[in-house]
Design a protein around this motif. Structure first.
Motif, short mmCIF file in Angstrom:
data_model
loop_
_atom_site.label_atom_id
_atom_site.label_comp_id
_atom_site.label_asym_id
_atom_site.label_seq_id
_atom_site.Cartn_x
_atom_site.Cartn_y
_atom_site.Cartn_z
N HIS A 83 -4.18 -3.02 -8.21
CA HIS A 83 -3.17 -4.05 -8.51
C HIS A 83 -1.88 -3.59 -9.22
N PHE A 98 -7.75 -0.30 -3.85
CA PHE A 98 -6.93 -1.42 -3.95
C PHE A 98 -6.36 -1.70 -5.37
N VAL A 119 -6.71 -5.50 4.71
CA VAL A 119 -7.86 -4.86 3.95
C VAL A 119 -8.60 -4.01 4.66
N ALA A 152 -2.48 -2.60 -4.23
CA ALA A 152 -2.55 -3.54 -3.06
C ALA A 152 -1.50 -4.47 -2.76
N PRO A 196 0.87 -1.16 0.00
CA PRO A 196 -0.05 0.07 -0.02
C PRO A 196 0.82 1.23 0.00
N GLN A 256 -3.25 -8.74 0.76
CA GLN A 256 -4.90 -7.93 0.46
C GLN A 256 -5.55 -8.65 -0.65
N LEU A 257 -4.72 -8.70 -1.57
CA LEU A 257 -5.39 -9.48 -2.77
C LEU A 257 -5.89 -10.77 -2.51
#
Length: 238
Positions: free
Chosen positions: A100, A98, A75, A21, A16, A25-26
Motif C-alpha cells: 500500500h 501489493f 490483481v 498497489a 504498480p 487492486q486494493l
C-alpha cells in the motif's frame, strides 16, 4: 456500490509501476474470499478455478466470479503459457506483492486511503481466521483437559518509537520477510516442492504489524504533526 471498472482512471493514483498497489487492486482484494484466493494463486504460481475451489472447499463457479473480479482490478492476469488449450483459463498474480502507498505520498487521495483501509481490515480478519483455525486444529489433534487451551502461537508487544524509528522498523521487517520468503519460494513467489530450505516441514506464518500514532497526553489530543507516520500495511502472500 461501485466496482473498479465503473470508476474513471485517475492517473494520480499510486500504481504498480511505482512499486505500490493501485486503488483498483486494493478494492478488488477487499473481500475475505478474494484474499484467500490471492494467497492460493500466489502459492501455486499458476492456478485454475478448479484448483482454488479444491484448496478452499468452495464452489468452482463462486471462485470463477471472484477470479474475474480480481482480474478486472488488475490483481491477477491470465497465464496462457500454463494453459492446456485456448479454452483453458489459468491465472497468476500480476505482481509478487501489493504494498500500500504511504499516506504522505502526493498521489494518495481519500479514495485510495479508503480502499487501503478496507483491504487492511480484510487482512486483519484473514490473520485472525487463520489463527482460530490453527488453534482448533491443535485442540483436535492434541486434546487438553477440559477448560485448557492449546492455541496457535501468537506474539504481541507494544512499542514507543519515533516516526523515523517506525520507518526503519518497517524497512528492516520487510527486508527480512523477503529474505525468508526466498527460502522456499521461487522468483514468482510460488512454493518450491518439498520446502527445500525447511527440511520438508515448513509452516505457514502470517505477519501483521501497524503504527497507531501518539496517545493523547493529559486528556488532550496529540499533535497530529508529531505522531509516527504509519508504514504502509502489507497485503500479499507472506
Amino acid at each position: 456500490m461501485s466496482t473498479p471498472q465503473d470508476d474513471p482512471v485517475d492517473d494520480r493514483s499510486p500504481s504498480p509501476e511505482q512499486g505500490f498497489a493501485s486503488r483498483d487492486q486494493l478494492r478488488a482484494m477487499a473481500h475475505p474470499v478474494r484474499m484467500e484466493i490471492v494467497e492460493r494463486v500466489g502459492r501455486r504460481g499458476t492456478a485454475r478455478a478448479a484448483d482454488i475451489a479444491a484448496d478452499l472447499g468452495i464452489a468452482a463457479n463462486s471462485v470463477s466470479y471472484h477470479l474475474r473480479t480480481l482480474a478486472r482490478g488488475g490483481v491477477i492476469v491470465e497465464a496462457p503459457e500454463a494453459a492446456r488449450d485456448k479454452r483453458d483459463r489459468v491465472w497468476k498474480l500480476a505482481q509478487i506483492d501489493f504494498m500500500h502507498a504511504p499516506s504522505h505520498d502526493a498521489s494518495v487521495d481519500d479514495d485510495y486511503l479508503s480502499a487501503s483501509a478496507e483491504t487492511t481490515l480484510v487482512a486483519i480478519d484473514w490473520i485472525r481466521s487463520g489463527w482460530i483455525a490453527e488453534s482448533a486444529r491443535r485442540r483436535a489433534h492434541h486434546p487438553e483437559p477440559e477448560g485448557a487451551q492449546a492455541p496457535a502461537m501468537l506474539f504481541s508487544t507494544p512499542m514507543r518509537l519515533s516516526r523515523e524509528q517506525a520507518r526503519e522498523l518497517f524497512a528492516s521487517v520487510q527486508e527480512k520477510l523477503l529474505e525468508y520468503n526466498r527460502l522456499n519460494r521461487d522468483e514468482s513467489g510460488a512454493d518450491l516442492p518439498g520446502d527445500p530450505d525447511s527440511g520438508g516441514h515448513a509452516q505457514d506464518v502470517r505477519v501483521l504489524f501497524t503504527v497507531l500514532g501518539e496517545r493523547p497526553r493529559d486528556g488532550r489530543d496529540a499533535d497530529p504533526g508529531s505522531s509516527a507516520e504509519p508504514p504502509a500495511p502489507h497485503s500479499g502472500t507472506e
